[in-house]
Design a protein around this motif. Structure first.
Motif, short mmCIF file in Angstrom:
data_model
loop_
_atom_site.label_atom_id
_atom_site.label_comp_id
_atom_site.label_asym_id
_atom_site.label_seq_id
_atom_site.Cartn_x
_atom_site.Cartn_y
_atom_site.Cartn_z
N GLY A 274 20.08 25.39 1.69
CA GLY A 274 18.91 25.06 0.89
C GLY A 274 18.69 23.60 0.64
O GLY A 274 17.74 23.22 -0.05
N SER A 275 19.53 22.72 1.19
CA SER A 275 19.41 21.28 0.94
C SER A 275 18.77 20.57 2.12
O SER A 275 18.70 21.10 3.23
CB SER A 275 20.80 20.68 0.68
N ASP A 276 18.30 19.33 1.87
CA ASP A 276 17.75 18.52 2.95
C ASP A 276 18.80 18.20 4.00
O ASP A 276 18.47 17.89 5.14
CB ASP A 276 17.19 17.21 2.39
N LYS A 279 18.36 21.04 6.40
CA LYS A 279 17.05 21.68 6.51
C LYS A 279 16.44 21.50 7.89
O LYS A 279 15.85 22.42 8.45
CB LYS A 279 16.11 21.11 5.44
N TRP A 280 16.58 20.30 8.44
CA TRP A 280 16.01 20.04 9.76
C TRP A 280 17.13 19.91 10.79
O TRP A 280 18.17 19.31 10.53
CB TRP A 280 15.19 18.76 9.74
N PRO A 282 19.26 22.25 12.00
CA PRO A 282 20.45 22.72 11.31
C PRO A 282 21.65 23.05 12.20
O PRO A 282 22.65 23.53 11.71
CB PRO A 282 19.95 23.98 10.61
#
Length: 480
Positions: A274-276, A279-280, A282
């Protein structure tokens, strides 16, 4: 005959004393709240337990407060020629002749520490901790005149400015993690005076707070943009979004009024979804993981006063700790400043992967996701060294207090150091993108989507120097 009787009586007396001494050493130890003169183990290796004779259950309630101040100097590599180093030869060699002052970093953090220790069996305890961050503030200020030229030295050639000096982050608060651990004293000098105390432990930390989002205070309001450019103003957050696993081993041995000890700690962090941080792009690999941390501790506990009859004990602890932080992606001192930046070079996404295109050339994969910059950077390895001291006063059978202070120095290290290419053993030219040596055609890896030329190339990288951390803490323990 009298001599024989006397010898016999003496022999019987010696046997009786020996038996009594042996029985005393075999007795179950008294509770941790009842100090035994000259045998009580050090605070660092103290483990509450249960099912001892006359003490079937131990429970400690812990309440503490920690205040930390951190200062550092932010600098940036410069390619400005100086000291006769002008000319193409120095630039071709990649020599960076100087660094520029960027900003002075400062932060203040107040933490309320809540915890419970529950005895499960002989020298086996469940340890629960919940650190509550009451206030965490950060700011960037002038460093030897850097604020006057910040607009020039922090300009983005593609448009905009990386960040401003001075600047500040929002004051954050909340709960980062919930911590659960098991401590086990394999040996306990209170049970067997011939052996030292040896404690091993494992701890798990579960991220529960809102993940950190890069933010800056602009005109009195929080500016926390979405990295992908979509409209929105996010919560600043408080948690790194890491689940952590920590293992430790500590030894101590009492010698009269002193008890030296030594130990090792290892910590591994795992980003949550759930964190940045994850997030991208992964896909997990070691290049994108947080740093591993390993610590070595040595110290000495001095016991100037013990009075078992009054259940009182005074100890002083003197400690040195060295910690190694491996290379990895993490939240640096510039996390908020860079993550909230609107500079074009940082807001433009990178492709996650490349594929084969016309003529066999490596081109951007049209089906790959875009990787956005959220302020998290790849940092170089460094060491941190801490000296600390504390005093613990046990006032009676149920209460003790601790006061302490610590000073930490961290080595200078790069905080923006992502490589252009990630060597992952992939020799496929189609996936290499720009990571192919033009003269030889040798594949050097795959493009690192976390790399940003404006902050990661030599001559543009940021570093943190002269980091100092001061900690003051107080703790009270109620023992049942």
């Amino acid at each position: 005959m009298r001599v024989s009787r006397r010898v016999g009586l003496c022999f019987v007396a010696v046997l009786a004393l020996s038996s009594a001494a042996g029985t005393a050493h075999a007795d179950e130890p008294v509770a941790a709240r009842e100090p035994t003169l000259m045998t009580e183990t050090a605070e660092v290796t103290s483990v509450v337990d249960a099912f001892d004779k006359d003490d079937p259950f131990d429970l400690n309630i812990v309440l503490g407060f920690t205040q930390s101040w951190k200062t550092a100097k932010i600098r940036r590599e410069s390619q400005l020629p100086q000291n006769g180093l002008e000319g193409p030869s120095s630039s071709q060699a990649g020599f960076i002749p100087a660094t520029e002052n960027i900003a002075s970093y400062s932060s203040s953090m107040s933490v309320l520490n809540l915890g419970v220790d529950v005895g499960l069996y002989h020298d086996l305890a469940l340890v629960i901790r919940m650190p509550v961050i009451l206030a965490w503030s950060q700011s960037l200020g002038d460093l030897n005149g850097s604020a006057a030229v910040a607009s020039q030295i922090l300009a983005d050639p593609a448009g905009g400015q990386l960040f401003s000096v001075p600047s500040s982050s929002p004051t954050r608060s909340g709960i980062d993690t919930l911590n659960f651990g098991l401590d086990w004293a394999i040996f306990n000098q209170q049970r067997d005076f011939t052996k030292p105390t040896w404690v091993i432990g494992v701890e798990g930390r579960v991220a529960v707070g809102t993940p950190l989002h890069a933010c800056q205070v602009v005109n009195g309001s929080n500016f926390c943009p979405n990295p992908d450019g979509t409209p929105g103003n996010r919560d600043p957050g408080i948690s790194k979004g890491f689940d952590s696993l920590i293992a430790k081993t500590v030894w101590s041995r009492r010698f009269g009024y002193v008890e030296p000890y030594t130990g090792f700690w290892v910590q591994a962090d795992f980003p949550t979804g759930g964190s940045d941080f994850s997030k991208w792009n992964p896909e997990e690999d070691l290049e994108r993981m947080p740093p591993l941390q390993g610590s070595f501790v040595m110290g000495l506990e001095v016991v100037p006063y013990e009075a078992r009859e009054q259940f009182q004990r005074l100890t002083a602890d003197f400690r040195f700790k060295g910690t190694y932080h491996s290379p990895g992606r993490d939240y640096s001192e510039l996390f908020d400043a860079l993550g909230a930046s609107q500079a074009t070079s940082l807001r433009t996404p990178n492709p996650a992967s490349y594929t084969s295109g016309p003529g066999g050339k490596s081109v951007v994969d049209p089906n790959a996701e875009n990787v956005y910059f959220a302020g998290i950077t790849e940092q170089a390895a460094y060491g941190a060294f801490t000296v600390s001291s504390s005093a613990t006063w046990q006032t009676g059978p149920y209460i003790k207090f601790t006061l302490g202070a610590g000073l930490t120095y961290a080595q200078s290290h790069l905080i923006t150091a992502a490589d252009v290419c990630t060597p992952n053993g992939n020799s496929n030219p189609a996936a290499a993108g720009p990571c192919v040596e033009q003269s030889t055609g040798v594949v050097q890896g795959v493009p690192n989507p976390d790399h940003r030329d404006i902050i990661d190339l030599p001559g543009h990288r940021f570093s943190v120097d002269d980091t100092m951390i001061v900690d003051l803490y107080a703790m009270g323990v109620v023992m049942f």
